[in-house]
Design a protein around this motif. Structure first.
Motif, PDB file in Angstrom:
ATOM      1  N   SER A  26       5.798  16.455   4.911  1.00 54.77           N
ATOM      2  CA  SER A  26       5.472  16.235   3.515  1.00 54.77           C
ATOM      3  C   SER A  26       6.472  16.937   2.605  1.00 54.77           C
ATOM      4  O   SER A  26       6.978  18.008   2.933  1.00 54.77           O
ATOM      5  CB  SER A  26       4.051  16.762   3.237  1.00 54.77           C
ATOM      6  N   GLY A  27       6.736  16.332   1.451  1.00 56.07           N
ATOM      7  CA  GLY A  27       7.600  16.968   0.475  1.00 56.07           C
ATOM      8  C   GLY A  27       7.752  16.146  -0.786  1.00 56.07           C
ATOM      9  O   GLY A  27       7.561  14.931  -0.785  1.00 56.07           O
ATOM     10  N   ASN A  28       8.087  16.819  -1.880  1.00 58.34           N
ATOM     11  CA  ASN A  28       8.374  16.201  -3.167  1.00 58.34           C
ATOM     12  C   ASN A  28       7.222  15.363  -3.714  1.00 58.34           C
ATOM     13  O   ASN A  28       7.435  14.325  -4.338  1.00 58.34           O
ATOM     14  CB  ASN A  28       9.649  15.350  -3.100  1.00 58.34           C
ATOM     15  N   ASN A  29       5.976  15.790  -3.485  1.00 63.30           N
ATOM     16  CA  ASN A  29       4.822  15.116  -4.053  1.00 63.30           C
ATOM     17  C   ASN A  29       4.412  15.835  -5.333  1.00 63.30           C
ATOM     18  O   ASN A  29       4.525  17.055  -5.434  1.00 63.30           O
ATOM     19  CB  ASN A  29       3.653  15.119  -3.056  1.00 63.30           C
TER      20      ASN A  29
ATOM     21  N   GLU B 256       4.137   2.083   0.935  1.00 59.80           N
ATOM     22  CA  GLU B 256       5.389   2.560   0.356  1.00 59.80           C
ATOM     23  C   GLU B 256       5.681   1.893  -0.989  1.00 59.80           C
ATOM     24  O   GLU B 256       5.610   0.667  -1.113  1.00 59.80           O
ATOM     25  CB  GLU B 256       6.506   2.251   1.345  1.00 59.80           C
ATOM     26  N   SER B 257       5.974   2.712  -2.008  1.00 59.42           N
ATOM     27  CA  SER B 257       6.409   2.255  -3.331  1.00 59.42           C
ATOM     28  C   SER B 257       5.401   1.341  -4.021  1.00 59.42           C
ATOM     29  O   SER B 257       5.763   0.359  -4.657  1.00 59.42           O
ATOM     30  CB  SER B 257       7.770   1.549  -3.240  1.00 59.42           C
ATOM     31  N   ASN B 258       4.126   1.672  -3.904  1.00 63.71           N
ATOM     32  CA  ASN B 258       3.058   0.901  -4.540  1.00 63.71           C
ATOM     33  C   ASN B 258       2.545   1.628  -5.777  1.00 63.71           C
ATOM     34  O   ASN B 258       2.631   2.845  -5.872  1.00 63.71           O
ATOM     35  CB  ASN B 258       1.894   0.706  -3.560  1.00 63.71           C
ATOM     36  N   LEU B 259       1.947   0.868  -6.696  1.00 67.97           N
ATOM     37  CA  LEU B 259       1.268   1.421  -7.852  1.00 67.97           C
ATOM     38  C   LEU B 259      -0.222   1.137  -7.710  1.00 67.97           C
ATOM     39  O   LEU B 259      -0.627  -0.015  -7.521  1.00 67.97           O
ATOM     40  CB  LEU B 259       1.795   0.793  -9.146  1.00 67.97           C
TER      41      LEU B 259
ATOM     42  N   PHE C 219       1.745  12.082  10.285  1.00 66.82           N
ATOM     43  CA  PHE C 219       1.484  11.674   8.901  1.00 66.82           C
ATOM     44  C   PHE C 219       2.678  12.072   8.060  1.00 66.82           C
ATOM     45  O   PHE C 219       3.040  13.242   7.992  1.00 66.82           O
ATOM     46  CB  PHE C 219       0.210  12.354   8.399  1.00 66.82           C
ATOM     47  N   GLU C 220       3.327  11.082   7.420  1.00 66.86           N
ATOM     48  CA  GLU C 220       4.469  11.319   6.541  1.00 66.86           C
ATOM     49  C   GLU C 220       4.034  11.057   5.107  1.00 66.86           C
ATOM     50  O   GLU C 220       3.547   9.974   4.788  1.00 66.86           O
ATOM     51  CB  GLU C 220       5.629  10.406   6.920  1.00 66.86           C
ATOM     52  N   LEU C 221       4.215  12.055   4.243  1.00 61.81           N
ATOM     53  CA  LEU C 221       3.762  11.994   2.856  1.00 61.81           C
ATOM     54  C   LEU C 221       4.863  12.544   1.957  1.00 61.81           C
ATOM     55  O   LEU C 221       5.013  13.751   1.811  1.00 61.81           O
ATOM     56  CB  LEU C 221       2.473  12.818   2.712  1.00 61.81           C
ATOM     57  N   TYR C 222       5.670  11.647   1.370  1.00 64.86           N
ATOM     58  CA  TYR C 222       6.809  12.054   0.552  1.00 64.86           C
ATOM     59  C   TYR C 222       6.859  11.287  -0.773  1.00 64.86           C
ATOM     60  O   TYR C 222       6.533  10.097  -0.830  1.00 64.86           O
ATOM     61  CB  TYR C 222       8.135  11.782   1.286  1.00 64.86           C
TER      62      TYR C 222
ATOM     63  N   VAL D 297       2.322   6.443   7.133  1.00 67.92           N
ATOM     64  CA  VAL D 297       3.379   6.761   6.174  1.00 67.92           C
ATOM     65  C   VAL D 297       2.894   6.409   4.773  1.00 67.92           C
ATOM     66  O   VAL D 297       2.461   5.281   4.519  1.00 67.92           O
ATOM     67  CB  VAL D 297       4.667   5.968   6.496  1.00 67.92           C
ATOM     68  N   MET D 298       2.979   7.371   3.862  1.00 72.32           N
ATOM     69  CA  MET D 298       2.693   7.142   2.446  1.00 72.32           C
ATOM     70  C   MET D 298       3.845   7.743   1.654  1.00 72.32           C
ATOM     71  O   MET D 298       3.895   8.947   1.443  1.00 72.32           O
ATOM     72  CB  MET D 298       1.365   7.787   2.048  1.00 72.32           C
ATOM     73  N   ASN D 299       4.789   6.910   1.229  1.00 80.02           N
ATOM     74  CA  ASN D 299       5.992   7.378   0.541  1.00 80.02           C
ATOM     75  C   ASN D 299       6.206   6.629  -0.768  1.00 80.02           C
ATOM     76  O   ASN D 299       6.083   5.402  -0.812  1.00 80.02           O
ATOM     77  CB  ASN D 299       7.235   7.178   1.414  1.00 80.02           C
ATOM     78  N   GLY D 300       6.538   7.368  -1.830  1.00 78.69           N
ATOM     79  CA  GLY D 300       6.956   6.771  -3.091  1.00 78.69           C
ATOM     80  C   GLY D 300       5.885   6.011  -3.848  1.00 78.69           C
ATOM     81  O   GLY D 300       6.204   5.118  -4.621  1.00 78.69           O
ATOM     82  N   ASN D 301       4.624   6.355  -3.672  1.00 75.12           N
ATOM     83  CA  ASN D 301       3.538   5.667  -4.354  1.00 75.12           C
ATOM     84  C   ASN D 301       3.118   6.419  -5.608  1.00 75.12           C
ATOM     85  O   ASN D 301       3.306   7.631  -5.713  1.00 75.12           O
ATOM     86  CB  ASN D 301       2.323   5.547  -3.427  1.00 75.12           C
TER      87      ASN D 301
END
Length: 172
Positions: A158-161, A71-74, A128-131, A101-105
């Motif tokens: 999933s959304g907003n990718n 989450e939130s990684n660069l 699997f959550e991908l946002y 979960v992969m969110n905000g990366n």
């Protein structure tokens, strides 16, 4: 002189939980930044992974991973010079994962290797959550960037990718 097997910045094995937050990881590691084996829960939040020559995360398990959160990684400038043939994946998962979960990366791919993957060998994932991720490459003429490969998937949310995909000569 001995040979070091699977060189990485951090090798984690047999633990209940790991939390990696607010860190910067860089280096000429030619295989993995993190090699994680048999962990129940893992949380990677607000980290900067850059200039890693090989893959960022390699995760495997002989049992069940309850939750793995990225989450939130660069991720930028990785996969540049992998020392092994399989070092063209930001993240590789094998085994069974209850919740991934992969969110905000942000994944900025600027490698010239013959192929790159966001997530490959995805194992068996129940949820699997991908946002809110940004997945892009350096230009439209760069090496193809593949997204996600999962063995089996129960459900995906999933959304907003945002994806930047390479176009061919006809614009398709």
């Amino acid at each position: 002189y001995g040979i070091i097997g699977h060189p990485c910045l951090c090798n984690i094995s047999q633990c209940t939980m790991i939390i990696i937050e607010d860190c910067e990881f860089t280096g000429s590691v030619n295989e993995y930044a993190f090699n994680i084996t048999n962990v129940e829960r893992a949380y990677f939040r607000r980290n900067n992974f850059h200039a890693i020559h090989g893959s960022t995360l390699n995760v495997s398990t002989g049992s069940y991973i309850e939750e793995f959160v990225i989450e939130s990684n660069l991720f930028a400038g990785n996969l540049a010079e992998p020392g092994v043939a399989w070092g063209f994946t930001h993240m590789g998962f094998s085994g069974n994962i209850n919740r991934l979960v992969m969110n905000g990366n942000t994944f900025y791919n600027n490698s010239n290797q013959w192929q790159q993957w966001l997530l490959r060998d995805g194992g068996n994932v129940d949820t699997f959550e991908l946002y809110n991720n940004i997945i892009t490459d350096k230009s439209s003429d760069s090496i193809p960037f593949y997204n996600i490969s999962i063995e089996s998937l129960g459900q995906m949310k999933s959304g907003n990718n945002l994806y930047n995909l390479k176009l061919n000569e006809t614009g398709n």
